[in-house]
Structure formats: C-alpha cells, structure tokens
Scaffold this motif. Structure first.
Motif, mmCIF file in Angstrom:
data_model
loop_
_atom_site.group_PDB
_atom_site.id
_atom_site.type_symbol
_atom_site.label_atom_id
_atom_site.label_comp_id
_atom_site.label_asym_id
_atom_site.label_seq_id
_atom_site.Cartn_x
_atom_site.Cartn_y
_atom_site.Cartn_z
ATOM 1 N N ARG A 4 -14.452 30.996 -61.108
ATOM 2 C CA ARG A 4 -13.812 30.745 -59.913
ATOM 3 C C ARG A 4 -14.866 31.399 -58.290
ATOM 4 N N PHE A 5 -15.114 30.282 -57.531
ATOM 5 C CA PHE A 5 -15.706 31.523 -56.371
ATOM 6 C C PHE A 5 -14.795 32.620 -55.479
ATOM 7 N N ARG A 6 -15.907 33.037 -54.783
ATOM 8 C CA ARG A 6 -15.691 34.381 -54.512
ATOM 9 C C ARG A 6 -16.132 34.815 -52.863
ATOM 10 N N GLY A 7 -15.892 35.310 -52.356
ATOM 11 C CA GLY A 7 -16.208 35.430 -51.250
ATOM 12 C C GLY A 7 -16.551 34.364 -49.895
ATOM 13 N N SER A 8 -17.274 34.675 -48.957
ATOM 14 C CA SER A 8 -17.281 34.259 -47.609
ATOM 15 C C SER A 8 -18.732 33.873 -46.996
ATOM 16 N N GLU A 9 -19.239 32.756 -46.462
ATOM 17 C CA GLU A 9 -20.891 33.113 -45.705
ATOM 18 C C GLU A 9 -20.885 31.855 -44.746
ATOM 19 N N GLU A 10 -21.817 32.277 -43.345
ATOM 20 C CA GLU A 10 -22.037 31.447 -42.930
ATOM 21 C C GLU A 10 -23.601 30.703 -42.869
ATOM 22 N N VAL A 11 -23.489 29.428 -42.677
ATOM 23 C CA VAL A 11 -24.777 29.206 -43.072
ATOM 24 C C VAL A 11 -25.288 28.041 -41.519
ATOM 25 N N LYS A 12 -26.321 28.169 -41.339
ATOM 26 C CA LYS A 12 -26.547 26.443 -41.304
ATOM 27 C C LYS A 12 -26.338 25.115 -41.295
ATOM 28 N N VAL A 13 -26.362 24.132 -40.038
ATOM 29 C CA VAL A 13 -26.319 23.103 -40.949
ATOM 30 C C VAL A 13 -27.683 22.876 -39.464
ATOM 31 N N ASP A 14 -28.416 21.774 -40.426
ATOM 32 C CA ASP A 14 -29.563 20.538 -40.194
ATOM 33 C C ASP A 14 -29.251 19.588 -39.474
ATOM 34 N N ALA A 15 -29.979 18.787 -38.687
ATOM 35 C CA ALA A 15 -29.551 17.789 -37.782
ATOM 36 C C ALA A 15 -29.343 16.691 -39.062
ATOM 37 N N LYS A 16 -29.698 16.563 -39.977
ATOM 38 C CA LYS A 16 -29.933 15.532 -41.137
ATOM 39 C C LYS A 16 -27.963 16.125 -41.505
ATOM 40 N N GLY A 17 -27.751 16.895 -40.852
ATOM 41 C CA GLY A 17 -25.821 17.670 -41.974
ATOM 42 C C GLY A 17 -26.556 18.425 -43.994
ATOM 43 N N ARG A 18 -27.441 18.723 -43.855
ATOM 44 C CA ARG A 18 -27.901 19.366 -44.923
ATOM 45 C C ARG A 18 -27.635 21.304 -44.808
ATOM 46 N N VAL A 19 -26.013 21.981 -45.924
ATOM 47 C CA VAL A 19 -26.231 22.887 -45.762
ATOM 48 C C VAL A 19 -26.568 23.228 -46.683
ATOM 49 N N SER A 20 -27.218 24.636 -47.356
ATOM 50 C CA SER A 20 -27.752 25.494 -48.159
ATOM 51 C C SER A 20 -26.825 25.802 -48.964
ATOM 52 N N ILE A 21 -26.321 25.831 -49.633
ATOM 53 C CA ILE A 21 -25.215 26.347 -51.246
ATOM 54 C C ILE A 21 -25.627 27.856 -51.884
ATOM 55 N N PRO A 22 -25.038 28.878 -51.202
ATOM 56 C CA PRO A 22 -24.455 29.872 -51.569
ATOM 57 C C PRO A 22 -25.660 30.308 -53.052
ATOM 58 N N LEU A 115 -18.203 20.246 -36.684
ATOM 59 C CA LEU A 115 -19.411 20.811 -37.418
ATOM 60 C C LEU A 115 -20.752 20.935 -36.515
ATOM 61 N N GLU A 116 -21.387 21.919 -35.880
ATOM 62 C CA GLU A 116 -22.749 21.275 -35.584
ATOM 63 C C GLU A 116 -23.693 21.868 -36.482
ATOM 64 N N ILE A 128 -14.496 25.568 -52.414
ATOM 65 C CA ILE A 128 -14.546 25.809 -50.672
ATOM 66 C C ILE A 128 -13.647 25.303 -49.649
ATOM 67 N N LYS A 129 -13.823 26.372 -49.144
ATOM 68 C CA LYS A 129 -12.988 25.727 -47.926
ATOM 69 C C LYS A 129 -14.403 25.780 -46.980
ATOM 70 N N VAL A 130 -14.545 24.450 -45.823
ATOM 71 C CA VAL A 130 -16.215 24.663 -45.216
ATOM 72 C C VAL A 130 -14.914 24.337 -43.535
ATOM 73 N N TRP A 131 -15.135 25.514 -42.846
ATOM 74 C CA TRP A 131 -15.140 25.478 -41.399
ATOM 75 C C TRP A 131 -16.301 25.536 -40.082
ATOM 76 N N THR A 132 -15.923 25.003 -38.768
ATOM 77 C CA THR A 132 -16.519 26.164 -38.128
ATOM 78 C C THR A 132 -16.460 27.481 -38.080
ATOM 79 N N PRO A 133 -17.339 27.868 -37.961
ATOM 80 C CA PRO A 133 -17.512 29.410 -37.342
ATOM 81 C C PRO A 133 -15.542 29.636 -36.305
ATOM 82 N N ALA A 134 -15.722 28.675 -35.215
ATOM 83 C CA ALA A 134 -14.614 28.922 -34.445
ATOM 84 C C ALA A 134 -12.951 28.927 -34.610
#
Length: 170
Positions: A4-22, A115-116, A128-134
């Motif tokens: 199971r997944f546990r936790g939460s984290e805010e990550v950067k999104v680059d201009a190409k839409g890449r996000v680092s998965i913790p 998402l920006e 995992i759910k992916v949201w904008t922080p707001a």
C-alpha cells in the motif's frame, strides 16, 4: 495482499510535465508490477476520470488488474459496467516511471486538472491521487465535513466494520 501507498508529498512539475515520484512511492509501483525487474521500468495506469474529477489517480498494475477482473464479473451491458469501463478503460492511460524516477504527465491531463508547476501526491491505498496543491486544500475542507461528530477522545478506527466472526467463515 499488494503493498500500500502511505503518506503525501508536494513535488515540482517541469515544463515537459515530468514529476519525480518519491522513492517510497516508486518502490510500491515496482513491487506491484509483476513484470518489473531492476533493468525494466515500473508500469502504472493513470486514470483521469470524468469531467468533474479534479485529480488524477495513479494505479499500480496489480490494483488495475484487480479492478479489471471485478469489471469483467459485472453484467455486460449494465449501466454500472458501462460507466466503470468508460472511466477505468476509456479515461485512462498506461504510463511508466523512467530511469530517473520520473513520470511524464501528458499535457491534456495536466490541463484537465490545472496542473502547472507543483503537484500534490496523496496515498489512497493501492493508488495515489495527484492534485494541484490548491485543489487539494479545497478537498481537505470538503473531507472535514464528512467527519462524524465524535465524543472527545473517540478513536476514528471505530468507523471500521467489525471483524468477521468465526460463524461467518464456516
């Protein structure tokens, strides 16, 4: 049972839409991908859902296969099966985590949820759910409205159903 997944984290999104998965999330995607080996990329499924969804769901391969099997057991042509097939098959995309631990979120999916430059990941068991922080802050406020009135000091685990009795197992 799958990890199971546990936790939460805010990550950067680059201009190409890449996000680092913790790393702790990557390990779950790897463990729940039956074809994954250290020389292969972990696979996952992104479900973007209906028009009103303001988030994306990143499912492990094991989780999506379990859901697919449940859909397969439903009555063909039923409104419920049609809805679930539309969401889980038609409103989804296969994806993989690259060698640097990143996931590319396609432009149309980033636009769908607004998402920006920042994404908020929150664990939901086998996805995992992916949201904008707001948008997630708004969701947190809505979730607070769902919390039942507890007596002071009450344990929220009391909301869980009771364990099956031995009579139920026979």
């Amino acid at each position: 049972m799958a990890r199971r997944f546990r936790g939460s984290e805010e990550v950067k999104v680059d201009a190409k839409g890449r996000v680092s998965i913790p790393a702790r999330f990557r390990r779950v995607f790897e463990a729940c991908d039956p074809d994954w080996t250290s020389d292969r990329r972990a696979q996952l499924v992104i479900v973007y859902g209906t028009r009103d969804w303001q988030h994306l769901r990143l499912f492990t391969i094991e989780a999506i296969e379990e859901i697919d099997a449940q859909i397969d057991r439903m009555q063909r042509g039923s409104p419920e099966r049609t809805l679930l097939e539309s969401i889980m098959h038609g409103h989804s995309e296969e994806a993989e985590i690259d060698g640097d631990g990143r996931l590319v979120l396609p432009q149309k999916l980033r636009e769908k949820i607004g998402l920006e430059d920042r994404a908020f990941f929150i664990a939901s068991g086998d996805y995992i759910k992916v949201w904008t922080p707001a948008a997630y802050e708004d969701e947190e406020r809505r979730l607070e409205d769902l919390i039942p009135d507890f007596e002071p000091g009450a344990d929220p685990l009391s909301l869980l159903p009771p364990p099956p009795s031995l009579a139920d197992e026979g």
